[in-house]
Design a protein around this motif. Sequence first.
Motif, PDB file in Angstrom:
ATOM      1  N   LYS A  17       0.842  -1.212   0.000  1.00 14.01           N
ATOM      2  CA  LYS A  17       0.000   0.000   0.000  1.00 14.01           C
ATOM      3  C   LYS A  17       0.871   1.253   0.000  1.00 14.01           C
ATOM      4  O   LYS A  17       0.596   2.211  -0.729  1.00 14.01           O
ATOM      5  N   ILE A  18       1.917   1.256   0.822  1.00 17.66           N
ATOM      6  CA  ILE A  18       2.820   2.408   0.879  1.00 17.66           C
ATOM      7  C   ILE A  18       3.471   2.637  -0.479  1.00 17.66           C
ATOM      8  O   ILE A  18       3.528   3.766  -0.967  1.00 17.66           O
ATOM      9  N   SER A  19       3.935   1.578  -1.110  1.00 10.40           N
ATOM     10  CA  SER A  19       4.568   1.699  -2.430  1.00 10.40           C
ATOM     11  C   SER A  19       3.594   2.252  -3.463  1.00 10.40           C
ATOM     12  O   SER A  19       3.942   3.125  -4.264  1.00 10.40           O
ATOM     13  N   PHE A  20       2.372   1.739  -3.455  1.00  9.73           N
ATOM     14  CA  PHE A  20       1.374   2.193  -4.419  1.00  9.73           C
ATOM     15  C   PHE A  20       1.015   3.660  -4.205  1.00  9.73           C
ATOM     16  O   PHE A  20       0.906   4.433  -5.163  1.00  9.73           O
ATOM     17  N   ILE A  21       0.872   4.070  -2.953  1.00 16.47           N
ATOM     18  CA  ILE A  21       0.539   5.468  -2.660  1.00 16.47           C
ATOM     19  C   ILE A  21       1.684   6.379  -3.085  1.00 16.47           C
ATOM     20  O   ILE A  21       1.451   7.485  -3.599  1.00 16.47           O
ATOM     21  N   GLN A  22       2.919   5.936  -2.909  1.00 13.22           N
ATOM     22  CA  GLN A  22       4.061   6.732  -3.356  1.00 13.22           C
ATOM     23  C   GLN A  22       4.032   6.913  -4.875  1.00 13.22           C
ATOM     24  O   GLN A  22       4.348   7.996  -5.377  1.00 13.22           O
ATOM     25  N   ILE A  23       3.643   5.878  -5.605  1.00 12.95           N
ATOM     26  CA  ILE A  23       3.511   5.993  -7.062  1.00 12.95           C
ATOM     27  C   ILE A  23       2.418   6.992  -7.415  1.00 12.95           C
ATOM     28  O   ILE A  23       2.589   7.836  -8.299  1.00 12.95           O
ATOM     29  N   GLU A  24       1.290   6.914  -6.703  1.00 17.55           N
ATOM     30  CA  GLU A  24       0.195   7.865  -6.941  1.00 17.55           C
ATOM     31  C   GLU A  24       0.637   9.295  -6.640  1.00 17.55           C
ATOM     32  O   GLU A  24       0.289  10.222  -7.387  1.00 17.55           O
ATOM     33  N   MET A  25       1.386   9.478  -5.556  1.00 20.55           N
ATOM     34  CA  MET A  25       1.853  10.825  -5.206  1.00 20.55           C
ATOM     35  C   MET A  25       2.814  11.355  -6.265  1.00 20.55           C
ATOM     36  O   MET A  25       2.765  12.549  -6.606  1.00 20.55           O
ATOM     37  N   ASN A  26       3.663  10.491  -6.787  1.00 16.87           N
ATOM     38  CA  ASN A  26       4.580  10.896  -7.843  1.00 16.87           C
ATOM     39  C   ASN A  26       3.798  11.342  -9.083  1.00 16.87           C
ATOM     40  O   ASN A  26       4.141  12.338  -9.724  1.00 16.87           O
ATOM     41  N   ALA A  27       2.752  10.619  -9.402  1.00 17.82           N
ATOM     42  CA  ALA A  27       1.914  10.993 -10.546  1.00 17.82           C
ATOM     43  C   ALA A  27       1.215  12.322 -10.305  1.00 17.82           C
ATOM     44  O   ALA A  27       1.086  13.148 -11.221  1.00 17.82           O
ATOM     45  N   LEU A  28       0.768  12.562  -9.081  1.00 15.43           N
ATOM     46  CA  LEU A  28       0.094  13.827  -8.759  1.00 15.43           C
ATOM     47  C   LEU A  28       1.051  15.013  -8.847  1.00 15.43           C
ATOM     48  O   LEU A  28       0.631  16.129  -9.174  1.00 15.43           O
ATOM     49  N   GLU A  29       2.331  14.795  -8.547  1.00  8.84           N
ATOM     50  CA  GLU A  29       3.310  15.883  -8.647  1.00  8.84           C
ATOM     51  C   GLU A  29       3.457  16.374 -10.083  1.00  8.84           C
ATOM     52  O   GLU A  29       3.735  17.545 -10.324  1.00  8.84           O
ATOM     53  N   HIS A  30       3.266  15.475 -11.029  1.00  9.40           N
ATOM     54  CA  HIS A  30       3.417  15.829 -12.446  1.00  9.40           C
ATOM     55  C   HIS A  30       2.080  16.142 -13.111  1.00  9.40           C
ATOM     56  O   HIS A  30       2.042  16.381 -14.314  1.00  9.40           O
ATOM     57  N   GLU A  31       1.022  16.136 -12.327  1.00  8.64           N
ATOM     58  CA  GLU A  31      -0.313  16.397 -12.857  1.00  8.64           C
ATOM     59  C   GLU A  31      -0.476  17.890 -13.153  1.00  8.64           C
ATOM     60  O   GLU A  31       0.006  18.744 -12.411  1.00  8.64           O
ATOM     61  N   ILE A  42      -5.835  19.093  -7.020  1.00  8.31           N
ATOM     62  CA  ILE A  42      -4.613  18.296  -7.056  1.00  8.31           C
ATOM     63  C   ILE A  42      -3.905  18.379  -5.707  1.00  8.31           C
ATOM     64  O   ILE A  42      -3.453  17.370  -5.156  1.00  8.31           O
ATOM     65  N   GLU A  43      -3.805  19.583  -5.153  1.00  9.25           N
ATOM     66  CA  GLU A  43      -3.155  19.767  -3.862  1.00  9.25           C
ATOM     67  C   GLU A  43      -3.921  19.047  -2.746  1.00  9.25           C
ATOM     68  O   GLU A  43      -3.315  18.488  -1.829  1.00  9.25           O
ATOM     69  N   ALA A  44      -5.246  19.050  -2.826  1.00 12.40           N
ATOM     70  CA  ALA A  44      -6.053  18.344  -1.829  1.00 12.40           C
ATOM     71  C   ALA A  44      -5.801  16.833  -1.913  1.00 12.40           C
ATOM     72  O   ALA A  44      -5.695  16.152  -0.885  1.00 12.40           O
ATOM     73  N   GLN A  45      -5.684  16.317  -3.131  1.00 13.45           N
ATOM     74  CA  GLN A  45      -5.377  14.897  -3.302  1.00 13.45           C
ATOM     75  C   GLN A  45      -3.997  14.559  -2.737  1.00 13.45           C
ATOM     76  O   GLN A  45      -3.812  13.521  -2.094  1.00 13.45           O
ATOM     77  N   GLN A  46      -3.036  15.443  -2.959  1.00 11.87           N
ATOM     78  CA  GLN A  46      -1.693  15.226  -2.425  1.00 11.87           C
ATOM     79  C   GLN A  46      -1.715  15.215  -0.896  1.00 11.87           C
ATOM     80  O   GLN A  46      -1.061  14.382  -0.263  1.00 11.87           O
ATOM     81  N   ALA A  47      -2.470  16.138  -0.306  1.00 15.95           N
ATOM     82  CA  ALA A  47      -2.571  16.187   1.156  1.00 15.95           C
ATOM     83  C   ALA A  47      -3.224  14.914   1.696  1.00 15.95           C
ATOM     84  O   ALA A  47      -2.775  14.349   2.706  1.00 15.95           O
ATOM     85  N   PHE A  48      -4.258  14.453   1.000  1.00 18.58           N
ATOM     86  CA  PHE A  48      -4.926  13.223   1.417  1.00 18.58           C
ATOM     87  C   PHE A  48      -3.980  12.029   1.321  1.00 18.58           C
ATOM     88  O   PHE A  48      -3.926  11.190   2.225  1.00 18.58           O
ATOM     89  N   LYS A  49      -3.225  11.954   0.250  1.00 19.13           N
ATOM     90  CA  LYS A  49      -2.283  10.839   0.059  1.00 19.13           C
ATOM     91  C   LYS A  49      -1.181  10.867   1.127  1.00 19.13           C
ATOM     92  O   LYS A  49      -0.738   9.817   1.591  1.00 19.13           O
ATOM     93  N   CYS A  50      -0.748  12.055   1.522  1.00 20.32           N
ATOM     94  CA  CYS A  50       0.255  12.169   2.596  1.00 20.32           C
ATOM     95  C   CYS A  50      -0.288  11.602   3.907  1.00 20.32           C
ATOM     96  O   CYS A  50       0.406  10.863   4.613  1.00 20.32           O
TER      97      CYS A  50
END
Length: 99
Positions: A17-31, A42-50
């Motif tokens: 789960k941690i690995s998958f969320i890190q991949i999602e966060m990386n994708a959100l950084e480039h969104e 996008i920022e709200a999604q990043q905060a939620f993923k953190c």
Amino acid sequence: MNYKQLHERAIHKAESKISFIQIEMNALEHETPYMCFTQEMIEAQQAFKCKEIDTWRHILDCLKVIGAQRMIEEEELNKYESRMSGVELLQSLADLNAQ
């Protein structure tokens, strides 16, 4: 499944789960914002993923502590059992079953 298999499975689940969320966060950084998907969203999604990754890290830490405690308990039990004779061991098992 025995306890050890369940414990290893739970640790693997938390790590994946941690690995998958890190991949999602990386994708959100480039969104980039498009259509109705704004930068604030996008920022709200990043905060939620953190927060989500912090939760899974806490779960993983708890699982590791539980595993360490379980290993210590098993070692103490093994030391205790090795000191007992066969008759004493059977008597203690009978006492445990009676409780």
